[in-house]
Scaffold this motif. Sequence first.
Motif, PDB file in Angstrom:
ATOM      1  N   PHE A 136      10.483 -30.755  62.430  1.00 58.02           N
ATOM      2  CA  PHE A 136      11.045 -30.113  63.627  1.00 58.02           C
ATOM      3  C   PHE A 136      10.444 -28.732  63.787  1.00 58.02           C
ATOM      4  O   PHE A 136       9.865 -28.169  62.860  1.00 58.02           O
ATOM      5  CB  PHE A 136      12.578 -30.013  63.536  1.00 58.02           C
ATOM      6  CG  PHE A 136      13.075 -28.847  62.710  1.00 58.02           C
ATOM      7  CD1 PHE A 136      13.182 -28.942  61.337  1.00 58.02           C
ATOM      8  CD2 PHE A 136      13.443 -27.646  63.330  1.00 58.02           C
ATOM      9  CE1 PHE A 136      13.643 -27.878  60.573  1.00 58.02           C
ATOM     10  CE2 PHE A 136      13.900 -26.579  62.571  1.00 58.02           C
ATOM     11  CZ  PHE A 136      14.003 -26.696  61.193  1.00 58.02           C
TER      12      PHE A 136
ATOM     13  N   PRO B 251      14.202 -27.531  53.221  1.00 55.00           N
ATOM     14  CA  PRO B 251      13.856 -26.283  53.909  1.00 55.00           C
ATOM     15  C   PRO B 251      12.699 -25.501  53.288  1.00 55.00           C
ATOM     16  O   PRO B 251      12.173 -24.599  53.931  1.00 55.00           O
ATOM     17  CB  PRO B 251      15.154 -25.463  53.857  1.00 55.00           C
ATOM     18  CG  PRO B 251      16.007 -26.118  52.850  1.00 55.00           C
ATOM     19  CD  PRO B 251      15.578 -27.541  52.716  1.00 55.00           C
TER      20      PRO B 251
ATOM     21  N   ASP C  92      12.005 -32.191  67.679  1.00 49.56           N
ATOM     22  CA  ASP C  92      12.694 -32.741  66.508  1.00 49.56           C
ATOM     23  C   ASP C  92      12.292 -34.208  66.421  1.00 49.56           C
ATOM     24  O   ASP C  92      12.666 -35.013  67.270  1.00 49.56           O
ATOM     25  CB  ASP C  92      14.209 -32.590  66.695  1.00 49.56           C
ATOM     26  CG  ASP C  92      15.001 -33.266  65.578  1.00 49.56           C
ATOM     27  OD1 ASP C  92      14.389 -33.688  64.576  1.00 49.56           O
ATOM     28  OD2 ASP C  92      16.232 -33.369  65.711  1.00 49.56           O
TER      29      ASP C  92
ATOM     30  N   GLY D  91      13.141 -36.369  64.270  1.00 50.35           N
ATOM     31  CA  GLY D  91      14.094 -37.210  63.545  1.00 50.35           C
ATOM     32  C   GLY D  91      13.655 -37.381  62.101  1.00 50.35           C
ATOM     33  O   GLY D  91      12.881 -36.574  61.581  1.00 50.35           O
TER      34      GLY D  91
ATOM     35  N   PHE E 146      19.160 -31.140  52.188  1.00 51.14           N
ATOM     36  CA  PHE E 146      20.431 -31.296  52.889  1.00 51.14           C
ATOM     37  C   PHE E 146      20.581 -32.728  53.402  1.00 51.14           C
ATOM     38  O   PHE E 146      19.688 -33.252  54.058  1.00 51.14           O
ATOM     39  CB  PHE E 146      20.504 -30.308  54.056  1.00 51.14           C
ATOM     40  CG  PHE E 146      20.497 -28.882  53.574  1.00 51.14           C
ATOM     41  CD1 PHE E 146      21.685 -28.224  53.324  1.00 51.14           C
ATOM     42  CD2 PHE E 146      19.297 -28.232  53.317  1.00 51.14           C
ATOM     43  CE1 PHE E 146      21.681 -26.921  52.841  1.00 51.14           C
ATOM     44  CE2 PHE E 146      19.286 -26.934  52.824  1.00 51.14           C
ATOM     45  CZ  PHE E 146      20.476 -26.281  52.590  1.00 51.14           C
TER      46      PHE E 146
ATOM     47  N   GLU F  62       8.784 -27.258  60.339  1.00 54.88           N
ATOM     48  CA  GLU F  62       9.577 -27.368  59.114  1.00 54.88           C
ATOM     49  C   GLU F  62      10.099 -28.790  58.937  1.00 54.88           C
ATOM     50  O   GLU F  62      10.036 -29.599  59.857  1.00 54.88           O
ATOM     51  CB  GLU F  62      10.798 -26.422  59.190  1.00 54.88           C
ATOM     52  CG  GLU F  62      10.452 -24.962  59.351  1.00 54.88           C
ATOM     53  CD  GLU F  62      11.695 -24.112  59.614  1.00 54.88           C
ATOM     54  OE1 GLU F  62      12.608 -24.136  58.779  1.00 54.88           O
ATOM     55  OE2 GLU F  62      11.736 -23.453  60.656  1.00 54.88           O
TER      56      GLU F  62
ATOM     57  N   ILE G 227      19.767 -34.248  62.593  1.00 55.49           N
ATOM     58  CA  ILE G 227      20.061 -34.933  61.323  1.00 55.49           C
ATOM     59  C   ILE G 227      20.834 -34.049  60.342  1.00 55.49           C
ATOM     60  O   ILE G 227      21.243 -34.510  59.285  1.00 55.49           O
ATOM     61  CB  ILE G 227      18.780 -35.437  60.617  1.00 55.49           C
ATOM     62  CG1 ILE G 227      17.809 -34.290  60.381  1.00 55.49           C
ATOM     63  CG2 ILE G 227      18.140 -36.566  61.364  1.00 55.49           C
ATOM     64  CD1 ILE G 227      16.788 -34.642  59.331  1.00 55.49           C
ATOM     65  N   LEU G 228      21.017 -32.771  60.694  1.00 59.25           N
ATOM     66  CA  LEU G 228      21.730 -31.879  59.777  1.00 59.25           C
ATOM     67  C   LEU G 228      23.230 -31.813  60.063  1.00 59.25           C
ATOM     68  O   LEU G 228      23.961 -31.094  59.387  1.00 59.25           O
ATOM     69  CB  LEU G 228      21.116 -30.475  59.825  1.00 59.25           C
ATOM     70  CG  LEU G 228      19.675 -30.413  59.315  1.00 59.25           C
ATOM     71  CD1 LEU G 228      19.110 -29.013  59.484  1.00 59.25           C
ATOM     72  CD2 LEU G 228      19.582 -30.850  57.857  1.00 59.25           C
TER      73      LEU G 228
ATOM     74  N   ALA H 291      13.721 -30.410  58.160  1.00 57.16           N
ATOM     75  CA  ALA H 291      15.117 -29.986  58.121  1.00 57.16           C
ATOM     76  C   ALA H 291      15.787 -30.393  56.812  1.00 57.16           C
ATOM     77  O   ALA H 291      16.675 -29.713  56.315  1.00 57.16           O
ATOM     78  CB  ALA H 291      15.879 -30.588  59.296  1.00 57.16           C
ATOM     79  N   ILE H 292      15.352 -31.500  56.243  1.00 54.09           N
ATOM     80  CA  ILE H 292      15.977 -32.008  55.015  1.00 54.09           C
ATOM     81  C   ILE H 292      15.611 -31.124  53.829  1.00 54.09           C
ATOM     82  O   ILE H 292      16.445 -30.823  52.981  1.00 54.09           O
ATOM     83  CB  ILE H 292      15.547 -33.475  54.750  1.00 54.09           C
ATOM     84  CG1 ILE H 292      15.935 -34.349  55.946  1.00 54.09           C
ATOM     85  CG2 ILE H 292      16.170 -34.005  53.459  1.00 54.09           C
ATOM     86  CD1 ILE H 292      15.315 -35.737  55.939  1.00 54.09           C
TER      87      ILE H 292
ATOM     88  N   ASN I 209      11.809 -35.116  57.655  1.00 53.92           N
ATOM     89  CA  ASN I 209      11.997 -34.788  59.066  1.00 53.92           C
ATOM     90  C   ASN I 209      10.887 -33.809  59.442  1.00 53.92           C
ATOM     91  O   ASN I 209      10.280 -33.193  58.568  1.00 53.92           O
ATOM     92  CB  ASN I 209      13.384 -34.122  59.245  1.00 53.92           C
ATOM     93  CG  ASN I 209      13.469 -33.263  60.501  1.00 53.92           C
ATOM     94  OD1 ASN I 209      13.187 -32.062  60.475  1.00 53.92           O
ATOM     95  ND2 ASN I 209      13.846 -33.872  61.605  1.00 53.92           N
TER      96      ASN I 209
ATOM     97  N   LEU J  21      11.706 -25.038  65.931  1.00 58.54           N
ATOM     98  CA  LEU J  21      12.559 -24.311  66.875  1.00 58.54           C
ATOM     99  C   LEU J  21      11.779 -23.111  67.420  1.00 58.54           C
ATOM    100  O   LEU J  21      12.360 -22.153  67.902  1.00 58.54           O
ATOM    101  CB  LEU J  21      13.857 -23.862  66.190  1.00 58.54           C
ATOM    102  CG  LEU J  21      14.765 -24.977  65.652  1.00 58.54           C
ATOM    103  CD1 LEU J  21      15.969 -24.403  64.921  1.00 58.54           C
ATOM    104  CD2 LEU J  21      15.242 -25.892  66.776  1.00 58.54           C
TER     105      LEU J  21
END
Lengths: 108, 353
Positions: free
Chosen positions: A61, A98, A70, A72, B244, A93, B269-270, A95-96, A59, A63
């Motif tokens: 993303f 970190p 994002d 996806g 995750f 980053e 997706i989280l 998300a999956i 992923n 923030l």
Amino acid sequence: MHAIVKLSGAAVAALLLAGTAMAAEYEVGQKNKAFTVKELTVKVGDTVHFTNQDDFFHNVFSLSDLKTFDLGSYPKGEFKSVTFDKAGKVEVECAIHPSMMMTINVEE
Amino acid sequence: MRNRTGAARIHALAGVMVLVAAAGVARGETGLVFEAGHPSLQHWLLPERPPYPEDNEPTPERVALGKMLFFDPRLSSDGNMSCASCHNPMFGWSDGLPTARGHKSMVLGRASPTVINTAYNTIQMWDGRKKDLEDQAIGPMEASVEMNTDFDRLFRFLNNNQGYSEAFARAYPGEGINKRTLAKAIASYERTIISNDSPFDRWIRGDASAMTEQQVRGFRIFVDPDKGNCAICHSAPNFTDNGFHNLGLASDGGESADPGRYAIKPVKILKGAFKTPTLRDVALTAPYFHDGSARTLMEVVEHYVKGGVVRERVSPNIRPLNLTAREKQDLVAFMEALTTRHEPVTLPELPLR
């Protein structure tokens, strides 16, 4: 200096469609659970293609106050792109995973 | 079986063929050769010592103090819950319950994760809200639904207790007795709770008799992207990607579903995604999943074969698997090869005053 090492066929197509003649294109890979560069400096209006080079989904993303997005999740060989339209610092980053982080410095 | 998959892989390799003819083993798409001790497998061995922060090298004094604290129920407000209440060595450093019981036996929302090999994790907790063991150790004490610790009272007790004040002075001279040294000591003890000498590890190091043929078959299925595809997340060397994923568990449906990592990082997706747990010593830590919904390793395998139950937000890494009954048994047998035979845990004598 531009970080583009190579663009895949799909990425070149995207580049042609990208519009703005002056804007530059960059490719940042996601490989071995890390971004291929830790830090990248671009100009306002430039586009970064994030390419997944791992055998599993990644992923992308951010923030960050400057730019929130994002992309996806997508598999190996695919990429998604972000155009940076304001100057400042953007933390990017996965998300999956970190531990995957990089910074994009967007200059005027 | 070996010949069939071997042939299929050679076909798929299209020019990158490397055949170890004498052994009759093909290097698959994964580039691995499934022979005990083979160089292509060495990345599955853990570093001998887990990493630790610069200011907290695990000295014997620190580990001994941490062990006392880990097993001492007086750290909780009611004086009846220690770290070991939920992270019990008799249950593989978990609690054998689907989800944990906290303060006043309150039923909590998630399963107690094992402490085993958390020293190698780059992020802690099911939702990753703690970055390292020092950060994590204090969490359950601070949580009102867990140990509900009264820290003023606890630090008065520890300072007035001769055994503890001497142990802190030996372990952390000049640093005092506070949340930081409390957390550092517990983390130091947790860094000794390691599984790195299982039949699998011995086989990787070269002992061909350490795993059965069935377990070796299970290992191949585990890493094969076209079979178990397990290593995509349960990756080398600690059988976790420190990532995750939403597994599509039945509990993920509906409004009241646990948001998991999404509560910490609000990225779509989280939603319902939880950290990949290690599989080392996994045969000791039933029940499984963050909600404790699988009673056995076979139930876990069956879940993945289905590709999940609630597929609305399931990780794209998870898709229905094509495994025969024998292959499923092979996978379970392989996971049973990940158990280290541990030295018996001796309990510390806690200082009464």
